[in-house]
Design a protein around this motif. Sequence first.
Motif, PDB file in Angstrom:
ATOM      1  N   ASP A 143      -3.580   8.065  -4.630  1.00  0.00           N
ATOM      2  CA  ASP A 143      -3.244   9.348  -5.242  1.00  0.00           C
ATOM      3  C   ASP A 143      -1.774   9.377  -5.682  1.00  0.00           C
ATOM      4  OD1 ASP A 143      -5.184  11.394  -5.780  1.00  0.00           O
ATOM      5  OD2 ASP A 143      -3.835  12.813  -4.827  1.00  0.00           O
ATOM      6  N   ALA A 144      -1.421   8.399  -6.496  1.00  0.00           N
ATOM      7  CA  ALA A 144      -0.034   8.230  -6.930  1.00  0.00           C
ATOM      8  C   ALA A 144       0.038   8.096  -8.443  1.00  0.00           C
ATOM      9  CB  ALA A 144       0.570   6.985  -6.277  1.00  0.00           C
ATOM     10  N   LEU A 145       1.066   8.692  -9.029  1.00  0.00           N
ATOM     11  CA  LEU A 145       1.266   8.635 -10.469  1.00  0.00           C
ATOM     12  C   LEU A 145       2.621   7.999 -10.788  1.00  0.00           C
ATOM     13  CD1 LEU A 145       0.063  12.226 -11.428  1.00  0.00           C
ATOM     14  CD2 LEU A 145      -1.193  10.087 -11.771  1.00  0.00           C
ATOM     15  N   PRO A 146       2.731   7.350 -11.961  1.00  0.00           N
ATOM     16  CA  PRO A 146       4.020   6.750 -12.334  1.00  0.00           C
ATOM     17  C   PRO A 146       5.039   7.764 -12.848  1.00  0.00           C
ATOM     18  CG  PRO A 146       2.386   6.341 -14.030  1.00  0.00           C
ATOM     19  CD  PRO A 146       1.652   6.993 -12.899  1.00  0.00           C
ATOM     20  N   ALA A 147       4.592   8.958 -13.219  1.00  0.00           N
ATOM     21  CA  ALA A 147       5.521   9.968 -13.754  1.00  0.00           C
ATOM     22  C   ALA A 147       4.996  11.360 -13.409  1.00  0.00           C
ATOM     23  CB  ALA A 147       5.678   9.808 -15.259  1.00  0.00           C
ATOM     24  N   TYR A 197      12.400  12.336  -7.302  1.00  0.00           N
ATOM     25  CA  TYR A 197      10.990  11.962  -7.494  1.00  0.00           C
ATOM     26  C   TYR A 197      10.507  12.403  -8.874  1.00  0.00           C
ATOM     27  CZ  TYR A 197       5.960  11.785  -6.127  1.00  0.00           C
ATOM     28  OH  TYR A 197       4.619  11.527  -6.035  1.00  0.00           O
ATOM     29  N   LEU A 198      10.772  13.651  -9.241  1.00  0.00           N
ATOM     30  CA  LEU A 198      10.324  14.180 -10.520  1.00  0.00           C
ATOM     31  C   LEU A 198      11.033  13.514 -11.702  1.00  0.00           C
ATOM     32  CD1 LEU A 198       9.988  18.000  -9.769  1.00  0.00           C
ATOM     33  CD2 LEU A 198       8.177  16.280  -9.838  1.00  0.00           C
ATOM     34  N   LYS A 199      12.264  13.065 -11.494  1.00  0.00           N
ATOM     35  CA  LYS A 199      13.020  12.405 -12.564  1.00  0.00           C
ATOM     36  C   LYS A 199      12.457  11.020 -12.898  1.00  0.00           C
ATOM     37  CE  LYS A 199      17.555  12.345 -12.573  1.00  0.00           C
ATOM     38  NZ  LYS A 199      18.044  13.040 -13.792  1.00  0.00           N
ATOM     39  N   LEU A 200      11.822  10.383 -11.917  1.00  0.00           N
ATOM     40  CA  LEU A 200      11.390   8.996 -12.074  1.00  0.00           C
ATOM     41  C   LEU A 200      10.203   8.900 -13.028  1.00  0.00           C
ATOM     42  CD1 LEU A 200      12.048   6.151 -11.022  1.00  0.00           C
ATOM     43  CD2 LEU A 200      10.336   6.515  -9.235  1.00  0.00           C
ATOM     44  N   ASP A 201      10.358   8.107 -14.061  1.00  0.00           N
ATOM     45  CA  ASP A 201       9.290   7.902 -15.050  1.00  0.00           C
ATOM     46  C   ASP A 201       9.097   6.397 -15.232  1.00  0.00           C
ATOM     47  OD1 ASP A 201       7.557   7.769 -17.175  1.00  0.00           O
ATOM     48  OD2 ASP A 201       8.656   9.173 -18.447  1.00  0.00           O
ATOM     49  N   LEU A 202       8.002   5.884 -14.693  1.00  0.00           N
ATOM     50  CA  LEU A 202       7.745   4.444 -14.703  1.00  0.00           C
ATOM     51  C   LEU A 202       6.677   4.030 -15.712  1.00  0.00           C
ATOM     52  CD1 LEU A 202       7.704   3.877 -10.829  1.00  0.00           C
ATOM     53  CD2 LEU A 202       9.589   3.464 -12.399  1.00  0.00           C
ATOM     54  N   ARG A 203       6.345   4.900 -16.641  1.00  0.00           N
ATOM     55  CA  ARG A 203       5.256   4.591 -17.560  1.00  0.00           C
ATOM     56  C   ARG A 203       5.534   3.361 -18.409  1.00  0.00           C
ATOM     57  NH1 ARG A 203       4.361  10.569 -19.921  1.00  0.00           N
ATOM     58  NH2 ARG A 203       6.645  10.486 -19.711  1.00  0.00           N
ATOM     59  N   GLN A 213      -1.660   8.658 -17.736  1.00  0.00           N
ATOM     60  CA  GLN A 213      -0.449   8.204 -17.040  1.00  0.00           C
ATOM     61  C   GLN A 213      -0.365   6.672 -16.959  1.00  0.00           C
ATOM     62  OE1 GLN A 213       1.893   9.887 -14.265  1.00  0.00           O
ATOM     63  NE2 GLN A 213       2.036  11.508 -15.787  1.00  0.00           N
ATOM     64  N   TYR A 214      -1.508   6.019 -16.811  1.00  0.00           N
ATOM     65  CA  TYR A 214      -1.530   4.556 -16.644  1.00  0.00           C
ATOM     66  C   TYR A 214      -1.923   3.827 -17.931  1.00  0.00           C
ATOM     67  CZ  TYR A 214      -0.780   4.964 -11.624  1.00  0.00           C
ATOM     68  OH  TYR A 214      -0.229   5.229 -10.381  1.00  0.00           O
ATOM     69  N   ALA A 215      -1.709   4.459 -19.059  1.00  0.00           N
ATOM     70  CA  ALA A 215      -2.109   3.866 -20.346  1.00  0.00           C
ATOM     71  C   ALA A 215      -1.441   2.512 -20.592  1.00  0.00           C
ATOM     72  CB  ALA A 215      -1.779   4.828 -21.482  1.00  0.00           C
ATOM     73  N   ASN A 216      -0.252   2.297 -20.060  1.00  0.00           N
ATOM     74  CA  ASN A 216       0.484   1.041 -20.295  1.00  0.00           C
ATOM     75  C   ASN A 216       0.172  -0.053 -19.287  1.00  0.00           C
ATOM     76  OD1 ASN A 216       1.888   1.887 -22.604  1.00  0.00           O
ATOM     77  ND2 ASN A 216       3.475   2.875 -21.375  1.00  0.00           N
ATOM     78  N   ILE A 219       0.863  -1.173   0.000  1.00  0.00           N
ATOM     79  CA  ILE A 219       0.000   0.000   0.000  1.00  0.00           C
ATOM     80  C   ILE A 219       0.900   1.222   0.000  1.00  0.00           C
ATOM     81  CG2 ILE A 219      -1.784   1.277   1.245  1.00  0.00           C
ATOM     82  CD1 ILE A 219      -2.620  -1.357   2.562  1.00  0.00           C
ATOM     83  N   GLY A 220       0.732   2.098  -0.978  1.00  0.00           N
ATOM     84  CA  GLY A 220       1.589   3.271  -1.066  1.00  0.00           C
ATOM     85  C   GLY A 220       0.805   4.528  -1.354  1.00  0.00           C
ATOM     86  N   HIS A 221       1.153   5.590  -0.660  1.00  0.00           N
ATOM     87  CA  HIS A 221       0.512   6.889  -0.886  1.00  0.00           C
ATOM     88  C   HIS A 221       1.474   7.828  -1.598  1.00  0.00           C
ATOM     89  CE1 HIS A 221      -0.499  11.083   0.715  1.00  0.00           C
ATOM     90  NE2 HIS A 221      -1.466  10.789  -0.132  1.00  0.00           N
ATOM     91  N   SER A 222       1.005   8.476  -2.671  1.00  0.00           N
ATOM     92  CA  SER A 222       1.805   9.481  -3.361  1.00  0.00           C
ATOM     93  C   SER A 222       3.137   8.875  -3.814  1.00  0.00           C
ATOM     94  CB  SER A 222       1.995  10.697  -2.445  1.00  0.00           C
ATOM     95  OG  SER A 222       2.507  11.798  -3.139  1.00  0.00           O
ATOM     96  N   LEU A 223       4.268   9.421  -3.370  1.00  0.00           N
ATOM     97  CA  LEU A 223       5.561   8.826  -3.717  1.00  0.00           C
ATOM     98  C   LEU A 223       5.599   7.354  -3.320  1.00  0.00           C
ATOM     99  CD1 LEU A 223       8.567   8.807  -4.534  1.00  0.00           C
ATOM    100  CD2 LEU A 223       9.079   9.615  -2.230  1.00  0.00           C
TER     101      LEU A 223
END
Length: 282
Positions: A131-135, A207-213, A244-247, A104-108
Amino acid sequence: MKNLILLFVSFVFSLSIYAKNESQTISVEVTGKGKPIVLIPGFTVPGDIWNPLVKELEKNYECHIITLAGFGGTEPIEFPWLPKVNESLKNYILENDLQNATIIGHSLGGTIATWLAAQDELKLSKIILIDALPASGALMIPNFDPENLIYESPYNNQQLAMDDVAFEQTATAMSKSMSLKESAQEKIKNWILESDRKTYVYGYTDYLKLDLRENLKNISIPVTIIAASQPYGEEMVKQTYKNQYANLKNYNFIIVEDSAHFIMLDKPEWFLKQMQTILSSN
């Protein structure tokens, strides 16, 4: 012989320093018995944000509550911060044989959960992203290119140079957009102020550099995403998460009305019931 002894002592000392640094990257509190759950908080937030949830979950689950280095009164570590945090969490799950764990993870913390779920070595059960995004960087920065984000930037230097009064004003302004409750805003502000300043500034760059898409394509376990409707409105939130979660092949998506980023603080009763429902489902 003397040189050999000195070499051995030096080697052991180096290992002890490495172990110390590794252990400082994440702090973990374990409580309860049963199937393991790893709970990862957001940026600047200590693990005890999960206390109300853990109080219920520990009756049936083994809860591993994480606090990240530099936050919640923990010691900072050397940079780059986030890659070390990610690897330490991965190693923790492997070394403690947390088979079929739920994260279970919130945000980052949710972004980190996404990274962990994409790792081949980890056999996780499911992840719940709050409320978390991959990028996040791709959403916030026009013409996003991770290579352009560096520690030594004018913005970062300004953040590091702020005096306590100016930094508190910044923290207060940020907290007001993250919760609809004044009491929660005060907590959020204090978490920011209590964080290690350099971790706050450079860690956010990580955090901002991380792109997990692209990594989303490697996730096959069940994923539940819970998103707050405020302050941007339901339609914009739906579109943002869809893009963001298209993949990601399959996921359950829930939008929470009348809540900002800290859903567990804005709607605690709803949040608790929702977590119990998700965890009890296959």
